[in-house]
Write a protein that holds these residues in place. Structure first.
Motif, PDB file in Angstrom:
ATOM      1  N   SER A   1      -6.883  53.430  12.688  1.00 29.62           N
ATOM      2  CA  SER A   1      -6.517  52.652  11.503  1.00 29.62           C
ATOM      3  C   SER A   1      -7.605  51.640  11.161  1.00 29.62           C
ATOM      4  CB  SER A   1      -5.193  51.909  11.753  1.00 29.62           C
ATOM      5  OG  SER A   1      -5.326  51.007  12.849  1.00 29.62           O
ATOM      6  N   ASP A   2      -7.536  51.126   9.922  1.00 29.25           N
ATOM      7  CA  ASP A   2      -8.429  50.047   9.463  1.00 29.25           C
ATOM      8  C   ASP A   2      -9.908  50.383   9.594  1.00 29.25           C
ATOM      9  OD1 ASP A   2      -6.301  48.435   8.743  1.00 29.25           O
ATOM     10  OD2 ASP A   2      -6.209  47.420  10.674  1.00 29.25           O
ATOM     11  N   VAL A   3     -10.272  51.609   9.273  1.00 29.62           N
ATOM     12  CA  VAL A   3     -11.691  51.986   9.337  1.00 29.62           C
ATOM     13  C   VAL A   3     -12.507  51.185   8.336  1.00 29.62           C
ATOM     14  CG1 VAL A   3     -13.325  53.900   9.066  1.00 29.62           C
ATOM     15  CG2 VAL A   3     -11.128  54.283  10.204  1.00 29.62           C
ATOM     16  N   GLU A   4     -11.884  50.779   7.231  1.00 26.08           N
ATOM     17  CA  GLU A   4     -12.586  49.959   6.230  1.00 26.08           C
ATOM     18  C   GLU A   4     -12.868  48.539   6.736  1.00 26.08           C
ATOM     19  OE1 GLU A   4      -8.357  48.885   5.824  1.00 26.08           O
ATOM     20  OE2 GLU A   4      -9.457  50.768   6.097  1.00 26.08           O
ATOM     21  N   LYS A   5     -12.301  48.188   7.903  1.00 24.83           N
ATOM     22  CA  LYS A   5     -12.543  46.878   8.512  1.00 24.83           C
ATOM     23  C   LYS A   5     -13.229  47.024   9.881  1.00 24.83           C
ATOM     24  CE  LYS A   5      -8.192  45.153   6.522  1.00 24.83           C
ATOM     25  NZ  LYS A   5      -6.840  44.639   6.856  1.00 24.83           N
ATOM     26  N   CYS A   6     -13.806  48.178  10.140  1.00 25.51           N
ATOM     27  CA  CYS A   6     -14.311  48.470  11.479  1.00 25.51           C
ATOM     28  C   CYS A   6     -15.415  47.506  11.918  1.00 25.51           C
ATOM     29  CB  CYS A   6     -14.828  49.903  11.537  1.00 25.51           C
ATOM     30  SG  CYS A   6     -16.292  50.220  10.543  1.00 25.51           S
ATOM     31  N   ASN A   7     -15.454  47.239  13.213  1.00 20.13           N
ATOM     32  CA  ASN A   7     -16.538  46.401  13.746  1.00 20.13           C
ATOM     33  C   ASN A   7     -17.754  47.283  14.063  1.00 20.13           C
ATOM     34  OD1 ASN A   7     -15.997  47.615  16.278  1.00 20.13           O
ATOM     35  ND2 ASN A   7     -14.656  45.925  16.913  1.00 20.13           N
ATOM     36  N   ASP A   8     -18.849  46.645  14.393  1.00 17.81           N
ATOM     37  CA  ASP A   8     -20.102  47.376  14.613  1.00 17.81           C
ATOM     38  C   ASP A   8     -20.016  48.332  15.799  1.00 17.81           C
ATOM     39  OD1 ASP A   8     -21.220  46.092  12.466  1.00 17.81           O
ATOM     40  OD2 ASP A   8     -22.205  44.537  13.678  1.00 17.81           O
ATOM     41  N   GLU A   9     -19.277  47.918  16.820  1.00 21.36           N
ATOM     42  CA  GLU A   9     -19.161  48.767  18.011  1.00 21.36           C
ATOM     43  C   GLU A   9     -18.476  50.096  17.670  1.00 21.36           C
ATOM     44  OE1 GLU A   9     -18.348  45.631  17.843  1.00 21.36           O
ATOM     45  OE2 GLU A   9     -19.586  44.581  19.344  1.00 21.36           O
ATOM     46  N   PHE A  10     -17.422  50.025  16.892  1.00 18.46           N
ATOM     47  CA  PHE A  10     -16.733  51.260  16.500  1.00 18.46           C
ATOM     48  C   PHE A  10     -17.658  52.148  15.674  1.00 18.46           C
ATOM     49  CE2 PHE A  10     -14.511  53.727  13.290  1.00 18.46           C
ATOM     50  CZ  PHE A  10     -13.686  54.510  14.079  1.00 18.46           C
ATOM     51  N   LEU A  11     -18.330  51.542  14.705  1.00 22.60           N
ATOM     52  CA  LEU A  11     -19.187  52.322  13.808  1.00 22.60           C
ATOM     53  C   LEU A  11     -20.263  53.073  14.594  1.00 22.60           C
ATOM     54  CD1 LEU A  11     -19.692  53.036  10.880  1.00 22.60           C
ATOM     55  CD2 LEU A  11     -21.136  51.003  10.683  1.00 22.60           C
ATOM     56  N   LEU A  12     -20.899  52.403  15.519  1.00 19.36           N
ATOM     57  CA  LEU A  12     -21.956  53.045  16.297  1.00 19.36           C
ATOM     58  C   LEU A  12     -21.418  54.189  17.154  1.00 19.36           C
ATOM     59  CD1 LEU A  12     -23.978  49.888  17.428  1.00 19.36           C
ATOM     60  CD2 LEU A  12     -24.746  51.678  15.847  1.00 19.36           C
ATOM     61  N   GLU A  13     -20.311  53.931  17.852  1.00 22.07           N
ATOM     62  CA  GLU A  13     -19.779  54.957  18.754  1.00 22.07           C
ATOM     63  C   GLU A  13     -19.158  56.122  17.980  1.00 22.07           C
ATOM     64  OE1 GLU A  13     -17.433  53.574  21.995  1.00 22.07           O
ATOM     65  OE2 GLU A  13     -18.957  52.164  22.695  1.00 22.07           O
ATOM     66  N   MET A  14     -18.548  55.822  16.823  1.00 23.74           N
ATOM     67  CA  MET A  14     -17.954  56.892  16.026  1.00 23.74           C
ATOM     68  C   MET A  14     -19.034  57.799  15.445  1.00 23.74           C
ATOM     69  SD  MET A  14     -14.866  57.906  15.292  1.00 23.74           S
ATOM     70  CE  MET A  14     -14.915  59.660  14.919  1.00 23.74           C
ATOM     71  N   LEU A  15     -20.139  57.213  14.996  1.00 23.94           N
ATOM     72  CA  LEU A  15     -21.238  58.016  14.471  1.00 23.94           C
ATOM     73  C   LEU A  15     -21.808  58.932  15.560  1.00 23.94           C
ATOM     74  CD1 LEU A  15     -23.027  55.365  12.221  1.00 23.94           C
ATOM     75  CD2 LEU A  15     -21.995  57.512  11.445  1.00 23.94           C
ATOM     76  N   ASP A  16     -21.905  58.444  16.784  1.00 19.47           N
ATOM     77  CA  ASP A  16     -22.353  59.280  17.899  1.00 19.47           C
ATOM     78  C   ASP A  16     -21.352  60.404  18.164  1.00 19.47           C
ATOM     79  OD1 ASP A  16     -24.677  57.896  18.336  1.00 19.47           O
ATOM     80  OD2 ASP A  16     -23.842  56.591  19.888  1.00 19.47           O
ATOM     81  N   TYR A  17     -20.058  60.066  18.113  1.00 18.23           N
ATOM     82  CA  TYR A  17     -19.019  61.059  18.400  1.00 18.23           C
ATOM     83  C   TYR A  17     -19.000  62.164  17.341  1.00 18.23           C
ATOM     84  CZ  TYR A  17     -14.470  63.162  19.296  1.00 18.23           C
ATOM     85  OH  TYR A  17     -13.477  64.063  19.560  1.00 18.23           O
ATOM     86  N   VAL A  18     -19.180  61.779  16.076  1.00 16.00           N
ATOM     87  CA  VAL A  18     -19.143  62.751  14.980  1.00 16.00           C
ATOM     88  C   VAL A  18     -20.189  63.836  15.164  1.00 16.00           C
ATOM     89  CG1 VAL A  18     -19.618  63.010  12.504  1.00 16.00           C
ATOM     90  CG2 VAL A  18     -18.115  61.184  13.291  1.00 16.00           C
ATOM     91  N   ALA A  19     -21.308  63.494  15.762  1.00 13.68           N
ATOM     92  CA  ALA A  19     -22.384  64.472  15.965  1.00 13.68           C
ATOM     93  C   ALA A  19     -21.962  65.596  16.903  1.00 13.68           C
ATOM     94  CB  ALA A  19     -23.621  63.764  16.514  1.00 13.68           C
ATOM     95  N   SER A  20     -20.991  65.318  17.803  1.00 10.96           N
ATOM     96  CA  SER A  20     -20.541  66.343  18.746  1.00 10.96           C
ATOM     97  C   SER A  20     -19.096  66.068  19.166  1.00 10.96           C
ATOM     98  CB  SER A  20     -21.458  66.372  19.976  1.00 10.96           C
ATOM     99  OG  SER A  20     -21.072  67.387  20.876  1.00 10.96           O
TER     100      SER A  20
END
Length: 334
Positions: A84-103
């Motif tokens: 939830s609240d991806v539009e309010k995500c902190n930097d830690e989530f953004l970095l780890e989610m971008l890594d996860y999306v790759a694989s």
């Protein structure tokens, strides 16, 4: 499945949402987003009842949380992670989610709810570019009565409950101002009412709300029942109804009637052209009984005057409303 938007991933509506490794849920209607996520969870559980469900708040995300939840379990159960609240995500989530999306993990479904705004845009762009096998569920606002009718019908159909067409119309009319209130009303009837849901059922649960709606006022007025229309109008105003949407309801009703005057095509052919559901067209045709073209023109002129008056052009908007009801109930005779 809906047509693809200007990106390379499939798009779905809330009612056709399907599981995928990554599901981006966007749009203004949060209760539709909840329905979409529920549909995905039920689809996954239907395949494997051992589904593990976890929740992450992207605004208060702690490093490592996503990888821990998405890691393969000892017994290989499938996993659903609701973010939830991806539009309010902190930097830690953004970095780890971008890594996860790759694989992404093949046994995990990650549902990302984004309510709008620019925060997390890089993640959205990455998902919409097709990375990780993502799909998007668009939960657009329910604007028209037809949209609300279709939503409510789907709620009862999904629950395996029968509701009569007239009861469904009454329910939608009673809660036409708020999609979330309509959703709650549907769920209450599904949970509490026994057997087929009829007009009487809706009346028993929401009688006061139904009777005091603008739709009841206009339906009585166009049928020439002046006394009933005025009584319902006064009750609606006493219980806090806003005059502006009441006038808007009159305008929508009379304009549809005017468009149908002399029209011979069937409701199915006209539905798309007029932006109205077939049942609304059939109802408006019945309401035309006793009306003339001149009367419709007069009524629409008075409604336009009343619209200006309730928006500040008159110091006595209630008088304007009652005058409008009088004119409509006399089939447009001033």
């Amino acid at each position: 499945m809906a047509a693809k938007a200007k990106n390379s991933i499939p798009q779905f509506t809330w009612s056709t949402a399907e599981p995928a490794p990554l599901v981006l849920v966007t749009g203004a209607e949060s209760f539709l987003a909840d329905r979409a996520t529920q549909r995905i969870r039920e689809s996954l559980r239907a395949v494997d009842a051992s589904l593990e469900v976890s929740d992450i708040d992207a605004s208060s995300y702690t490093p490592g949380q996503l990888l821990t939840l998405a890691s393969p379990s000892l017994f290989g159960e499938p996993r659903l992670i609701r973010v939830s609240d991806v539009e309010k995500c902190n930097d830690e989530f953004l970095l780890e989610m971008l890594d996860y999306v790759a694989s992404p993990d093949r046994d995990t479904t990650v549902v990302l709810r984004h309510n709008g705004g620019v925060r997390g845009k890089k993640l959205l762009d990455t998902l919409r570019a097709g990375t990780g096998g993502a799909v998007e569920v668009v939960c657009a606002e329910l604007k028209s009565d037809n949209d609300k009718y279709d939503f409510a019908a789907q709620e009862f159909r999904h629950a395996g409950r029968n509701i009569s067409p007239s009861a469904l119309r009454s329910l939608v009319q009673a809660f036409s101002g708020s999609g979330s209130e309509l959703a709650n009303a549907c769920q209450q009837l599904i949970a509490d009412a026994q057997g087929e849901i009829t007009d009487r059922t809706v009346e028993d649960y929401y009688g006061g709300r139904v009777e005091a709606t603008a739709f009841k006022v206009v339906d009585n007025a166009v049928a020439g029942r002046l006394g009933d229309s005025l009584v319902i109008l006064r009750h609606a105003l006493q219980t806090g109804a806003d005059p502006v949407p009441i006038v808007a309801t009159f305008a929508a009703k009379l304009r549809l009637m005017a468009k149908l005057f002399g029209e011979r095509r069937n409701a199915g052919e006209l539905a798309g052209a007029l932006g109205a559901a077939p049942w609304q067209i059939d109802r408006a045709r019945k309401d035309l009984q006793g009306w003339t073209e001149t009367g419709l023109g007069n009524a629409i002129e008075v409604i336009a005057e009343t619209d200006a008056n309730v928006k500040g052009a008159s110091r006595d908007p209630i008088y304007s409303l009652e005058r409008m009801v009088n004119v409509v109930a006399r089939y447009g005779r001033r």
